[in-house]
Design a protein around this motif. Structure first.
Motif, short mmCIF file in Angstrom:
data_model
loop_
_atom_site.label_atom_id
_atom_site.label_comp_id
_atom_site.label_asym_id
_atom_site.label_seq_id
_atom_site.Cartn_x
_atom_site.Cartn_y
_atom_site.Cartn_z
N ARG D 169 -6.48 131.58 25.08
CA ARG D 169 -5.98 132.47 26.47
C ARG D 169 -6.81 133.55 27.14
O ARG D 169 -6.67 133.19 27.94
CB ARG D 169 -4.32 133.44 25.89
CG ARG D 169 -3.73 133.39 27.50
CD ARG D 169 -2.59 133.80 27.17
NE ARG D 169 -1.13 133.93 27.87
CZ ARG D 169 -0.35 134.61 27.74
NH1 ARG D 169 -0.06 135.77 26.26
NH2 ARG D 169 0.48 135.16 28.29
N MET D 170 -7.20 134.10 26.37
CA MET D 170 -8.47 134.92 27.29
C MET D 170 -9.73 134.62 28.26
O MET D 170 -9.98 134.39 29.00
CB MET D 170 -9.30 136.54 25.99
CG MET D 170 -10.07 137.08 26.51
SD MET D 170 -10.51 137.87 25.29
CE MET D 170 -12.14 137.52 24.93
N PRO D 232 -9.88 143.45 34.07
CA PRO D 232 -9.03 142.20 34.53
C PRO D 232 -8.00 143.58 35.70
O PRO D 232 -7.88 144.57 35.59
CB PRO D 232 -7.92 142.41 34.14
CG PRO D 232 -7.51 143.05 32.96
CD PRO D 232 -9.12 143.95 33.13
N ALA D 233 -7.51 142.77 36.47
CA ALA D 233 -6.81 143.09 37.93
C ALA D 233 -5.07 142.44 37.93
O ALA D 233 -5.36 142.44 37.13
CB ALA D 233 -6.87 142.44 39.17
N PHE D 234 -4.18 143.96 38.13
CA PHE D 234 -3.03 143.77 37.29
C PHE D 234 -2.23 142.57 37.93
O PHE D 234 -1.84 141.80 36.44
CB PHE D 234 -1.77 144.62 38.71
CG PHE D 234 -0.73 144.65 38.81
CD1 PHE D 234 -0.23 144.43 37.18
CD2 PHE D 234 -0.04 143.55 40.35
CE1 PHE D 234 1.64 144.46 37.75
CE2 PHE D 234 1.57 144.16 39.78
CZ PHE D 234 2.34 144.02 39.02
N PRO D 235 -1.94 141.49 38.42
CA PRO D 235 -1.36 139.91 38.04
C PRO D 235 -1.91 138.86 37.47
O PRO D 235 -1.23 137.86 36.77
CB PRO D 235 -1.46 140.01 39.69
CG PRO D 235 -2.29 140.04 40.50
CD PRO D 235 -2.55 141.28 40.00
N ILE D 236 -2.89 139.28 37.22
CA ILE D 236 -3.84 138.71 37.02
C ILE D 236 -4.65 139.12 34.95
O ILE D 236 -5.25 138.82 34.62
CB ILE D 236 -4.74 137.68 37.51
CG1 ILE D 236 -5.75 139.12 38.41
CG2 ILE D 236 -4.28 137.02 37.80
CD1 ILE D 236 -7.10 138.06 39.03
N HIS D 237 -3.19 139.78 34.72
CA HIS D 237 -4.36 140.62 33.66
C HIS D 237 -3.61 139.58 31.43
O HIS D 237 -3.26 140.35 30.72
CB HIS D 237 -4.18 142.28 32.94
CG HIS D 237 -2.52 142.95 33.62
ND1 HIS D 237 -1.90 142.38 34.53
CD2 HIS D 237 -2.02 142.34 32.38
CE1 HIS D 237 -0.15 142.26 34.95
NE2 HIS D 237 0.10 142.95 33.13
N GLY D 238 -3.31 138.90 32.12
CA GLY D 238 -2.07 138.48 31.11
C GLY D 238 -2.63 138.15 29.71
O GLY D 238 -2.39 138.07 28.29
N SER D 315 -8.45 151.33 30.77
CA SER D 315 -9.60 150.12 31.59
C SER D 315 -9.19 149.97 33.66
O SER D 315 -9.82 149.83 34.19
CB SER D 315 -9.74 149.54 31.06
OG SER D 315 -10.89 150.19 29.56
N ILE D 316 -8.14 149.41 32.81
CA ILE D 316 -7.51 148.61 34.22
C ILE D 316 -7.04 149.62 35.07
O ILE D 316 -7.48 149.02 36.47
CB ILE D 316 -5.91 147.91 34.08
CG1 ILE D 316 -6.27 146.93 32.78
CG2 ILE D 316 -5.55 147.02 35.68
CD1 ILE D 316 -5.19 145.54 32.57
N ALA D 317 -6.78 150.98 34.95
CA ALA D 317 -6.55 151.38 36.12
C ALA D 317 -8.04 151.66 36.60
O ALA D 317 -8.22 152.04 37.65
CB ALA D 317 -5.38 152.27 35.86
N GLN D 318 -8.67 151.90 36.18
CA GLN D 318 -10.05 152.61 36.53
C GLN D 318 -11.08 151.82 37.48
O GLN D 318 -11.28 152.18 38.21
CB GLN D 318 -11.42 152.78 35.25
CG GLN D 318 -10.71 154.30 34.45
CD GLN D 318 -10.89 155.41 35.04
OE1 GLN D 318 -11.75 155.82 35.63
NE2 GLN D 318 -10.29 155.84 35.31
N LEU D 319 -10.77 150.06 36.90
CA LEU D 319 -11.98 149.32 37.30
C LEU D 319 -11.00 149.30 38.29
O LEU D 319 -11.51 148.59 39.11
CB LEU D 319 -11.18 148.17 36.57
CG LEU D 319 -12.13 147.93 35.77
CD1 LEU D 319 -12.26 147.13 34.10
CD2 LEU D 319 -13.53 148.26 36.78
N GLY D 320 -9.50 149.44 38.21
CA GLY D 320 -8.78 149.72 40.20
C GLY D 320 -9.65 150.57 40.79
O GLY D 320 -9.85 150.09 41.93
#
Lengths: 99, 520, 121, 611, 341
Positions: D169-170, D232-238, D315-320
């Motif tokens: 998946r990843m 990854p970013a929010f909606p596509i971080h599955g 990490s997601i937040a930081q990359l945001g």
């Protein structure tokens, strides 16, 4: 005679053959229907050859005859081999493979 | 009739040198057939495959020898150009691989070695004719010459019902495809009055036949027929069954060489004979290509059998390859040719591994691949490389091939098709990676013994192998593994090397574009 | 052109007519029974033994084999006829072609023979 | 100039060597190799001249002639520090794997393990130093594949799933983007090629040619998809949750610390300079995604009980944040983004090690409810960990604070004040979740299975060195900024001009780096705008600045001041000096000749590519 | 007295008339051949043959036929009705139709109209001949198959296998003639034998054709279709009455046609040897005389030779006749082309 008639006949025969291939269960009948399709093509080729007045269609038709014969020979061979394996010869029962 | 008997016939010019690859295959098939009749076991089990490989290699070598030659063979029936020669090379490579994979298996033994190998060679010759044909009649002859032996080959394991079934299925579906194609050819002939590609092009240029019912119908049926052969969805239903049922060596040949020949023939037909009406067939083919990509990739997701998986993947790959034909540019022709050759290498590697697994485990189910990395590292690496290549990962030849295809699509204003292509590739990762994961994870399993003993032998004819008076006992294993190692190793290495240094192959393929002056 | 086949058509009609005459005359002249024929008259001929015939019996592979061989060799004949007609007009080229063709035919023949397909079983 | 090639292929060579040396030696060979690579990378950085424009250590060979693909490598302000980050990150992972500690036992099948790591190493370096679009794409895709094998071979099944599924998946997620990027890349190459010229994918050529404006939108979308998925970013971080749980910790550290930064780098290197108007058009989409990522990921990080995932979502937040910085289209934002990339990478490495150490003390569980009180007998660990925690929450005084400040300032000035305010909430949340993680694991009641003991020597080494680096960077963040300012200005300028020319002008004027850099940047901006063919003056056929902010004199092709009508130097309003010998207008800052026919100054950065 | 040009045809009434006449002659030859064979066989076996019905037993065939068509008609339970009735008809019609192809002489001037002494002279006459005679095997096959009896069925299968096996050799044997004459038209082939009958240069082909024809028309030693000794009466086991009579008619028409065809192809048709050039009206008589000669020969063979075994029959056809015929064609081709150069 109008070329259209030849074409109509050939189209009808082709359609009969195609329908037969789709609906028939017995592989021998399917092979026969395949022959119909090839025969229809030959007819069309000959009609066009007459229409254009060149020989290409004739040559083509001759080739088709051979091809048809070879296909039937191979088809018969496989059907016989299936028979020998005591297999019901019915294309719908060829279920060993999933498709 | 009168015209038939009184027509003046002139002896055509025959360029024997240019014809030599073809002659090597045909002559080889005769020799192999006759040698296969010898009583000696060595001759039949050893010399016959050897001669087959020699013939294929000779065909390839002669094609290389003729590389710089251009022209027409037999009064323009066949073209002597890079497409023809590359096909000969590709077919030769695939033939050698298939022969090696067949060594020691049941299929050649049951089909009396000579027959098996002879048919392989004839089929190869048919592919070369098909790819080189410059004429509707010759195209059809080539198609049948390649197909009919394959029907038989698919059914050569006479005591395995699946093999017979696959042969019959292939025969029926293939013949329907041929008949449809033939009718299409007849209609094109009717519309243009010519069977020669060049003459058809001229006729299309002279008269505005864009809306001619005959031509449109003919093209439609031709496309359908060719798509049957190239297993482009939605005309692909036979592919998984036939690939699964046929002996693996034959499947390898079928999957690789047939694809090469069919795609090359499509390039030639559409881009040489019918470029003038590309706006008619282009969208149709594009739609078919898109459908094939989606259907093939989605279909492969649910497969556990490796052969079926590869079959569905080949449907998708056919869709990718079609893109280069769709755009109808020199760039597209080059891209498709490159892709086809890359596909050949990758698929050969994959099937070699499948053959090896099948020989050891008796099945090609995905489970049988578990722990392959520990058992057979060379196979594992080759399979990984080839599957990654099929998926289009960088550093494999598949990436470069995909790159070219995408380039040609964008260049030919079919960017949407490129997007569909990558979406398809994305789906394909799911199943390729699953198989790769199986190979590299999982407990190292002992090589399982073959699950089923092979039934005693006899040919289709009343005598079978009894000609020699020897009835071989049921073999304990389904054949030696070393040939698969050779094929897998070489093809796997090629996937990598060509992926890193694609330059030479790409330059070679560039000649294809230059040799098709009819398109831009 | 088609007119020259008209007599042939008439000929066919005549022969069909005569054939039909035999059948019809037999129906008219032959004895007719009011009752349904007995089971015995309806039996297939088995030298007096009870009939064991069923529909759909199978027959030997050899017949299929012959049929296939016939198909292939007959096609060869089909190919040889046109070239035979034109052989003298075309000359050496046709001869070479015919030669190649026949040699291939003979190779196939030898193969078939050697593989035992011609042995009747 | 083969230096970069050596750096690039050295890890792969080590990887291959690992396959052939005896089993017992493998890890030492691998470790030695990675240290060697690190040394080389440091060497490059020391050698790097921040003041010099253009590429350094450039290499340019033809790779696939038919496709116009070059084997072009080069170093500039954008990638120099990221290169170091990559080297540090991979060395850390190699060392962690080789030395053990933090719950990592000896690696089984070490040859293959280090082989995959080596391939990934080469992939990352390749993506960072590639100066050819397709080379970049190829390395970008390639660097991901080894992680698949690492996960399959050495990973663990995530809860409720199996590792093959998770990692497939990843890979599928991330490769979707990559493949779309492939289409975009090819599209750039094809569309940028003028009639009659051969195709080329070299960044220099592409920047000069420019992509038709109409196509930039969808191409940019392709690239953005690739980079955002990777971050990854929010909606596509599955893929993140299961993917993070699957990867072995040392591998995860480098995956999270380094690979996501390549995506940021991709925005700055590829998407913004080559597709300025596409980036400008879709700017708000990306900005909003970034803000949502910050808020969403922060809130998840607040609630999850899995220590690994706390770091993952942080990490997601930081990359945001980093994305916000990039899309502020300002020098300070972009520089901050690069700085923050380096910071975050450096922070994440020891953080994951800390998680490993914590888990190994808590009976192997990574659930923070099972931890607690670890600090009881492990003061050194607690001290080191608290430094890391401070860095994570961007305490003033850490380099992270500088980075976040720069980013927020960039957003404030360049994009929207509201956005900056919303994003600032993320900063506050970061403090909460970072402290929550620290407190609940090291303090509080001792967990049921926790066996508190202090660091082993290898753990100390592994944790200590990154912490030292963090501290060093906190003391001296200017090094990074100085190196990256010029390059990041160039990178965002085209997009900035396309988005809002006034702001672009003001940004140049206030740029801290000084006039010289600004002038170069302005030239680059005009070049980018002109080359993109955004607006061609119909009467003269000359490219005009689309924004109208820097009108071009149709007769001379020189930029003219809209208020005075005089030709101006875009940087400072001075008249353009003319070279007396040739009569050509000369860029005053660097003496760069301006092409009189097009009015485009010859971009010194691209001109330097061949060196 | 010239050869009809291609595409020439007489007025329709002349066509109709000559068709009727030729049909009449052809059909009346059946009882004649029947009687002739029985008489001749009798003589060979040193007995008188039929001699009760009519003068010298001349009405015997008529009596036979009358008897047959006055028998009860029945069919076995397992038979496929319409095919069972159709099959003998096919057999007879196919045989009779071949008769239409035989040219009996040069084009004659009859009351001011050019009349071709044939029913149809096609430029593909030889192909038509093969086509029509192949149809005959359908009669055999369908008859045996539709009877629903195992003897019939086996007989039919064997018969069909035999017929098609020998048909190949038959076709190949004529290749030499086609090459030499350069035409497929029967009258052109006859015309071509003006100087020399084909039996001289094509002796091998002629013999092969003759033997193959024997098998094709189911005569001794190849009359395995009936195979009285093993399969009762082969495919005809279940037939009686008028239907049997039709098979019977077909068989004797075949006999006559075989004779006529052999004389046309190899014995020069209406040509006479030694340069004798009689007036046109003699032509049919010459043809019929030659036909009679061949028929006598066939009957003589029947009287003298034993029946072969089925496997011998098949291997002879495939292993001797087929290669021989192929080689004959090849050699003829080589000679023809070398001589022409």
């Amino acid at each position: 005679m109008d070329i259209g008639w030849y074409l109509a006949v050939s189209a009808i025969v082709f359609a009969i053959g195609a329908a037969g291939v789709i609906t028939r269960r017995n592989p021998l009948l399917v092979l026969l229907c395949l022959e119909l399709m090839l025969g229809a093509s030959s007819l069309a080729l000959l009609a066009f050859a007459k229409m254009h007045g060149n020989l290409d269609g004739h040559v083509f038709a001759l080739v088709v005859i051979v091809v048809a014969a070879a296909e039937v020979a191979v088809g018969l061979g496989i059907v016989v081999a299936l028979y020998r394996n005591k297999v019901a010869v019915d294309v719908d029962e060829l279920r060993e493979l999933h498709g | 009739m009168t015209s038939l008997v009184s027509a003046a016939v002139e002896a055509p010019d025959i360029d024997w040198a240019g014809l030599s690859p073809l002659l090597a295959l045909l002559g080889g098939s005769i020799v192999v057939l006759l040698v296969g009749l010898l009583r000696s076991r060595t001759a039949r089990h050893g010399v016959v495959p050897f001669l087959t490989i020699v013939s294929f290699a000779a065909a390839g070598g002669l094609a290389v020898w003729q590389w710089d030659e251009r022209g027409a063979l037999i009064s323009g029936a066949l073209a002597l150009d890079p497409l023809y020669l590359l096909t000969a090379l590709g077919v030769a490579a695939a033939g050698v691989a298939a022969t090696l994979l067949g060594v020691g298996t049941a299929a050649p033994r049951e089909a009396a070695h000579g027959e098996f190998h002879g048919l392989l060679l004839v089929s190869g010759a048919g592919m070369v004719v098909f790819a080189g044909a410059q004429n509707l009649v010759v195209t059809f002859v080539g198609l049948e010459l390649l197909s009919i032996p394959l029907y038989i080959l698919a059914a050569t394991e006479l005591h395995r019902r699946r093999s017979l079934e696959s042969g019959l299925k292939y025969l029926i579906v293939g013949s329907v495809g041929s008949a449809t194609l033939l009718y299409g050819f007849a209609l094109i002939y009717g519309a243009t009055g010519a069977t020669d590609y060049a003459a058809i092009r001229t006729a299309l240029g002279d008269a505005d036949l864009r809306d001619d019912v005959l031509l449109l119908g003919g093209m439609a049926m031709t496309i359908v027929g060719l798509c049957f052969k190239a297993s482009v969805a939605p005309f692909h239903q036979w592919t998984p069954d036939v690939y699964e049922g046929a002996p693996t060596a034959v499947t390898t040949f079928m999957a690789t060489a047939t694809k090469v020949a069919t795609l090359v023939a499509m390039i030639r037909l559409f881009d040489v004979a019918l470029p003038g009406v590309s706006d008619v067939w282009g969208p149709v083919l594009a739609a078919l290509a898109a459908i094939a990509m989606i259907v093939g990739n989605v279909g492969a997701l649910g497969q556990s059998s490796a052969k079926r998986l590869l079959a569905f993947s080949s449907v998708a790959q056919a869709g990718y390859m079609l893109v280069g034909v769709v755009v109808g540019t020199q760039l597209g022709a080059e891209a498709t040719t490159f892709y086809v050759l890359a596909y050949l290498v990758m698929t050969a590697a994959a099937f070699a591994v499948v053959a090896a697994v099948e020989r050891e485990a008796g099945t090609d189910d995905g489970v049988a691949f578990e722990g392959l990395a520990q058992r057979r590292p060379v196979h594992a690496v080759a399979l990984t490389l080839s599957l990654l290549g099929l998926a289009g990962v960088p550093a494999t030849v598949g990436f470069v091939a995909k790159l070219r295809i995408i380039e040609s699509a964008v260049d030919g204003d079919y960017a949407w098709l490129a997007v569909v292509l990558v979406v398809g590739s994305m789906i394909s990762f799911a199943y390729y990676l699953r198989l790769i994961a199986r190979v590299w994870s999982g407990a190292p399993r002992e090589a399982p013994t073959p699950s089923t003993a092979v039934a005693p032998l006899a040919g289709a004819d009343p005598v079978g192998d009894a000609v020699s008076g020897v009835r071989s006992p049921a073999p304990a294993v389904l054949g030696a593994v070393w040939p698969t190692t050779v094929v897998a190793g070489i093809a796997g290495a090629a996937v990598l090397v060509l992926g890193i240094v694609p330059g030479p192959l790409m330059d070679t393929v560039e000649a294809v574009g230059r040799s098709l002056p009819t398109i831009f | 052109m088609l007119r020259s086949y008209l007599p042939l058509l008439v000929f066919l009609v005549l022969s069909t007519g005569v054939g039909a005459f035999f059948l019809i005359a037999n129906t008219l002249l032959g004895p007719r029974f009011k009752r349904r024929p007995t089971t015995y008259t309806e039996d297939a001929y088995e030298c007096g033994l009870p009939s064991e015939v069923q529909q759909g019996f199978r027959f030997g592979i050899s017949f299929y084999l012959i049929a296939m061989l016939f198909l292939l060799f007959d096609i060869e004949v089909v190919f040889l006829y046109p070239i035979a007609v034109e052989l003298r007009t075309v000359g050496t080229f046709a001869l070479v072609e015919t030669g190649v063709f026949i040699v291939l035919l003979l190779i196939a023949f030898v193969y078939v023979w050697r593989r035992g397909a011609l042995e009747w079983k | 100039m083969l230096h970069l090639s050596i750096l690039l292929w050295l890890p792969l060579a080590i990887a291959l060597a690992g396959l052939v040396v005896p089993r017992a030696l493998v890890r030492w060979v691998a470790l030695g190799g990675s240290l060697l690579t690190l040394a080389l990378a440091i060497g490059f950085l020391v050698d790097f001249e921040s003041a010099a424009p253009g590429l350094q250590h450039a290499t340019d060979e033809t790779w696939i002639g038919a496709l116009g693909v070059h084997y072009a490598l080069g170093l500039d302000g954008l990638n120099a520090w990221l290169l170091l980050l990559a080297a540090v990150g991979f060395t850390f992972t190699f060392a962690w794997s080789a030395l053990g500690g933090g719950g990592v036992a000896e690696v089984d099948r070490p040859g293959t393990y280090y082989f995959h790591l080596g391939v990934a190493y080469t992939g990352v370096i390749g993506a960072l130093v590639a100066q050819d679009l397709l080379l970049f794409v190829a390395f970008f895709d390639l660097m991901l594949i080894p992680f698949f094998f690492l996960a399959v071979g050495w990973g663990t099944d995530p809860p409720g799933s199996d590792k093959v599924r998770a990692v497939t998946r990843m890979v599928v997620y991330t490769l979707v983007g990559s493949l779309l990027m492939l289409v975009g890349a090819v599209a750039i190459g094809v569309l940028a090629t003028p009639d009659g010229q051969s195709i080329s994918f070299s960044f220099a050529d592409l920047a000069q040619r420019g992509v038709p404006e109409g196509s930039q939108g969808w191409i940019f979308a392709c690239f953005a998809a690739a980079f955002l998925v990777k971050m990854p970013a929010f909606p596509i971080h599955g893929w993140l949750r299961e993917g993070y749980k699957t990867l072995p910790l040392p591998v995860l550290a480098v995956f999270s610390g380094v690979l996501s930064k390549v995506a940021v780098y991709g925005f700055l290197r590829v998407a913004l300079p080559l597709l300025p108007s596409g980036a400008a058009d879709l700017r708000w989409v990306v900005l909003i995604i970034a803000v949502l990522s910050i808020l969403y990921a922060s809130s998840i990080a607040l609630t999850t009980v899995d220590a690994r995932l706390v770091l993952g979502y942080s990490s997601i937040a930081q990359l945001g944040f980093i994305t916000l910085g990039v899309f502020s289209f300002r020098t300070d934002g972009a520089s901050g983004a690069i700085l923050q990339s380096v910071n975050h990478g450096l922070v994440v490495l020891p953080a994951f090690l800390a998680v490993g150490i914590l888990a190994s003390r808590a009976g192997g569980s990574e659930d923070i409810r099972d931890m607690g009180g670890v600090a009881f007998r492990a003061p050194i660990f607690a001290i080191l960990f608290v430094v890391v925690t401070y860095a994570v929450l961007a305490m003033p005084g850490t380099s992270n604070f500088v980075g976040e400040f720069l980013i927020l300032r960039g957003v404030w000035e360049g994009a929207s004040i509201a956005l900056a305010c919303v994003a600032a909430i993320g900063v506050a949340l970061a403090a909460v979740y970072a402290l929550r993680l620290f407190i609940r694991t090291t303090h509080n009641r001792v967990g049921p299975k926790v066996v508190s003991r202090d660091l082993s020597p290898s753990e100390l080494l592994l944790l200590g060195v990154p912490v030292l680096l963090i501290v060093a960077l906190a003391v001296h963040p200017q090094q990074t900024l100085r190196a990256s300012d010029r390059a990041s200005t160039q990178s965002v300028l085209g997009a900035a001009a396309a988005a809002d020319p006034e702001k672009a002008r003001s940004m140049l004027e206030e740029s801290s780096v000084g006039r010289e850099a600004a002038a170069t940047g302005a030239a680059g901006a005009q070049g980018a705008a002109g080359a993109a063919g955004q607006a061609v003056d119909p009467t003269t056929g000359q490219p005009a600045d689309p924004s109208g902010a820097v009108p071009v004199d149709p007769s001379t092709g020189q930029a003219i001041d809209p208020t005075t009508g005089q030709p101006v130097d875009p940087s400072g309003g001075q008249a353009v000096p003319v070279d007396p010998s040739t009569g050509q207008p000369v860029d005053p800052s660097g003496g760069v000749p301006v092409d009189p026919s097009t009015g485009q100054p010859v971009d010194p950065t691209t001109g330097g590519a061949g060196r | 007295m010239t050869l009809a040009t291609v595409g020439y045809f007489e007025p329709w009434y002349v066509q109709l008339l000559k068709t009727l006449i030729i049909f009449g002659i052809g059909f009346s030859l059946v009882p004649l051949a029947l009687l002739y064979e029985r008489k001749l066989l009798g003589r060979f076996q040193n007995r008188p043959g039929p001699n009760r019905v009519g003068p010298f037993g001349s009405m015997q065939p008529a009596a036979d036929i009358l008897k047959l068509i006055s028998k009860e008609q029945f069919q076995p339970r397992g038979a496929i009705g319409w095919l069972f009735k159709l099959a003998p008809l096919i057999s007879a019609v196919a045989a009779l139709a071949t008769f239409a192809l035989i040219p009996f002489g040069r084009t004659q001037d009859v009351f001011g109209t050019d009349v071709g002494l044939y029913v149809a002279d096609s430029n593909i006459g030889l192909l038509l001949f093969f086509a029509l005679s192949s149809l005959g095997s359908y009669g055999v096959l369908l008859g045996g198959w539709s009877s629903g009896s195992k003897y019939s069925f086996l007989g039919a299968m064997r018969g069909a296998a035999q017929l098609i096996s020998y048909e190949i050799s038959q076709g190949l044997a004529l290749l030499g003639i086609v090459m030499t004459a350069g035409s497929l038209s029967l009258s052109e082939i006859v015309e071509h034998q003006n100087g020399m009958w084909f039996i001289v240069p094509q002796i091998v082909g002629g013999l092969i054709f003759f033997v193959a024809t024997l098998a094709e028309i189911n005569r001794t030693p190849f009359d395995l279709l009936e195979a009285d000794s093993e399969l009762v009466a082969g495919f005809m086991t279940e037939y009686g009455g008028g239907r049997f009579a039709l098979y019977f008619v077909g068989e004797y028409v075949h006999l006559v046609v075989a004779g006529a065809m052999f004389s046309t192809l190899f014995l020069g048709g209406w040509n006479l040897p030694f340069g004798i050039d009689p007036p046109g009206w003699v032509d049919p008589i010459v043809v019929l005389a030659k036909t009679g000669l061949i028929v006598s020969l066939i009957i003589w063979i029947r009287a003298s030779l034993p029946k072969v075994r089925y496997d011998q029959l098949m291997s002879f056809g495939w292993k001797v006749l087929l290669p021989l015929a192929t080689l004959n064609a090849l050699v003829t081709a080589i000679i023809l082309v070398t001589l022409a150069d």
